[in-house]
Design an enzyme around this catalytic site. Structure first.
Site, mmCIF file in Angstrom:
data_model
loop_
_atom_site.group_PDB
_atom_site.id
_atom_site.type_symbol
_atom_site.label_atom_id
_atom_site.label_comp_id
_atom_site.label_asym_id
_atom_site.label_seq_id
_atom_site.Cartn_x
_atom_site.Cartn_y
_atom_site.Cartn_z
ATOM 1 C CG HIS A 127 31.836 23.115 -34.340
ATOM 2 N ND1 HIS A 127 32.748 23.893 -35.021
ATOM 3 C CD2 HIS A 127 31.618 23.760 -33.164
ATOM 4 C CE1 HIS A 127 33.055 24.948 -34.288
ATOM 5 N NE2 HIS A 127 32.375 24.892 -33.153
ATOM 6 C CG HIS A 155 31.116 25.064 -28.217
ATOM 7 N ND1 HIS A 155 32.422 25.463 -28.042
ATOM 8 C CD2 HIS A 155 30.784 25.391 -29.489
ATOM 9 C CE1 HIS A 155 32.864 26.016 -29.170
ATOM 10 N NE2 HIS A 155 31.895 25.992 -30.061
ATOM 11 C CE LYS A 177 37.438 25.934 -33.922
ATOM 12 N NZ LYS A 177 36.176 25.951 -33.188
ATOM 13 C CG HIS A 216 36.403 30.792 -34.902
ATOM 14 N ND1 HIS A 216 35.231 30.590 -34.212
ATOM 15 C CD2 HIS A 216 36.346 32.067 -35.369
ATOM 16 C CE1 HIS A 216 34.486 31.692 -34.266
ATOM 17 N NE2 HIS A 216 35.149 32.610 -34.950
ATOM 18 C CG HIS A 236 31.619 28.107 -37.130
ATOM 19 N ND1 HIS A 236 32.566 28.986 -37.566
ATOM 20 C CD2 HIS A 236 31.941 27.821 -35.848
ATOM 21 C CE1 HIS A 236 33.419 29.234 -36.583
ATOM 22 N NE2 HIS A 236 33.077 28.527 -35.536
ATOM 23 C CG ASP A 240 29.458 26.861 -33.234
ATOM 24 O OD1 ASP A 240 30.126 26.425 -32.271
ATOM 25 O OD2 ASP A 240 29.527 28.046 -33.627
HETATM 26 O O1 DOR Z 1 28.852 31.653 -31.153
HETATM 27 C C1 DOR Z 1 29.815 30.997 -30.794
HETATM 28 N N1 DOR Z 1 29.886 30.472 -29.556
HETATM 29 N N2 DOR Z 1 30.826 30.823 -31.642
HETATM 30 C C2 DOR Z 1 31.979 30.236 -31.255
HETATM 31 O O2 DOR Z 1 32.862 30.132 -32.070
HETATM 32 C C3 DOR Z 1 32.164 29.774 -29.860
HETATM 33 C C4 DOR Z 1 30.889 29.528 -29.212
HETATM 34 C C5 DOR Z 1 31.006 29.393 -27.699
HETATM 35 O O3 DOR Z 1 31.893 28.678 -27.237
HETATM 36 O O4 DOR Z 1 30.190 29.976 -26.990
HETATM 37 ZN ZN ZN Z 2 32.126 26.536 -31.990
#
Ligand code: DOR
Ligand code: ZN
Length: 327
Positions: free
Chosen positions: A11, A13, A92, A129, A163, A234
């Site tokens: 997971h 980003h 997702k 999520h 998460h 995450d």
């Molecule tokens: O804290 C987070 N940031 N939780 C998420 O689910 C998305 C992520 C983000 O994309 O910044």
């Molecule tokens: Zn995430």
């Protein structure tokens, strides 16, 4: 010295543009592959976008890393999902408004059922999520009945509760064979006290928010022992001005420290021998993955996490970690 065979971050980003180029190399340095979240602007809702995004990631990191791509959940036709299937690891689902760039997700979970049925038929996993509307500390608990309902209604649909932050969420894994969970590094280390109990720490603010000590204990037990719980950092970078602001963006940039800090925690818990299962083997079993083999070597050599990486403050900035990735 500790060798980890094909570590996977299930997971991440990786963002777009300059931020992608800044952060993706950290994930690619330490992990053989990673599951890439689709909450871009605009969200990744077509095969063409998946393929473009994959190319952009490979341009940023080179070929020794495999991005495992996802589609952002919307109502998809069978034909769309059939065409996308060879190129994605899952879809997702973000309930609308629950986190960064989630506005285009479904607001009514019943509307998701038709697409979930197609995903079940086609063998495409659902990554979710798991937060519903309500008081911030209760949002995961409020969403668990939806997860239960889907796990029961679609028994062949693999569902990954992303998460997971609560003991109740972990306990649900034992009730449904088709339910799995990712656990982040930061939810293994912090509780809400670390975020808000003293000075307010914007760089520890994330969604779902860190919970109570007993929840963290349950997550640690699952990380060590549960065959259906595996690592997903995450890692979610935001520029400094978005974090140190009157409205602080949710997300913790943990990619630069993920593997070393996990090694430190597992060592402290007397469970270094279980790190391999948590950061690779259980995810392979859950998804039926065979990653391109890659050995990553961890050395017990202290280093100080930098205060800043480009415009981003990394998780554990300024702290000394006992382990580092060699080479
Ligand atoms: O804290 C987070 N940031 N939780 C998420 O689910 C998305 C992520 C983000 O994309 O910044
Ligand atoms: Zn995430």
């Amino acid at each position: 010295m500790l060798n980890v065979h094909s570590p996977l971050d299930m997971h991440v980003h990786l963002r777009q543009g300059d931020m992608l180029n800044l952060v993706a190399p950290y994930t690619a340095r330490d992990f053989a592959a990673a599951v890439v979240m689709p909450n871009l602007t605009p969200p990744v809702t077509s095969l063409a976008q998946v393929l473009d995004y994959r190319q952009a990631i490979l341009r940023a990191v080179g070929e020794s890393f495999t991005p495992l791509m996802t589609l952002f959940f919307r109502a998809y036709s069978r034909a769309e999902l059939l065409e996308a299937r060879p190129h994605i690891i899952g879809v997702k689902l973000y309930p609308a408004g629950m986190t960064t760039n989630s506005e285009d997700g479904p607001a009514d979970m019943d509307e998701a059922r038709a697409t979930l049925a197609i995903m079940e038929e086609l063998g495409i996993p659902l990554l979710v999520h798991g937060e519903g509307c309500g008081f911030v500390m209760d949002r995961e608990a409020l969403f668990l009945p939806v997860v239960e309902d889907w796990a029961r209604s679609f028994p062949r649909l693999r569902i990954v509760l992303e998460h997971v932050t609560t003991r109740a969420g972990v306990e649900l894994l034992d009730r449904f064979d088709n339910l799995f969970a990712t656990i982040t590094l930061h939810h293994l280390l912090i509780t809400l006290d670390d975020v808000l109990g003293g000075l307010m720490r914007p760089h520890l603010f994330c969604k779902p928010v860190a919970k109570r000590p007993e929840d963290r204990d349950a997550l640690r037990r699952a990380a060590l022992n549960h065959p259906k719980a595996f690592f997903g950092s995450d890692t979610a970078p935001h520029p400094l001005e978005a974090k140190e602001a009157s409205g602080c963006a949710a997300g913790i940039f943990s990619a630069p420290v993920a593997l070393p800090a996990l090694a430190g925690l597992f060592e402290e818990l007397g469970a270094l021998d279980r790190l391999q299962a948590f950061v690779s083997d259980r995810a392979c079993a859950a998804y039926g993955l065979t990653p391109i083999p890659r050995q990553v070597r961890l050395e017990r050599r202290a280093w100080i996490v930098p205060e800043r990486i480009g415009c981003v403050t990394p998780y554990l900035a300024g702290q000394t970690l006992a382990w580092q990735v060699a080479g």
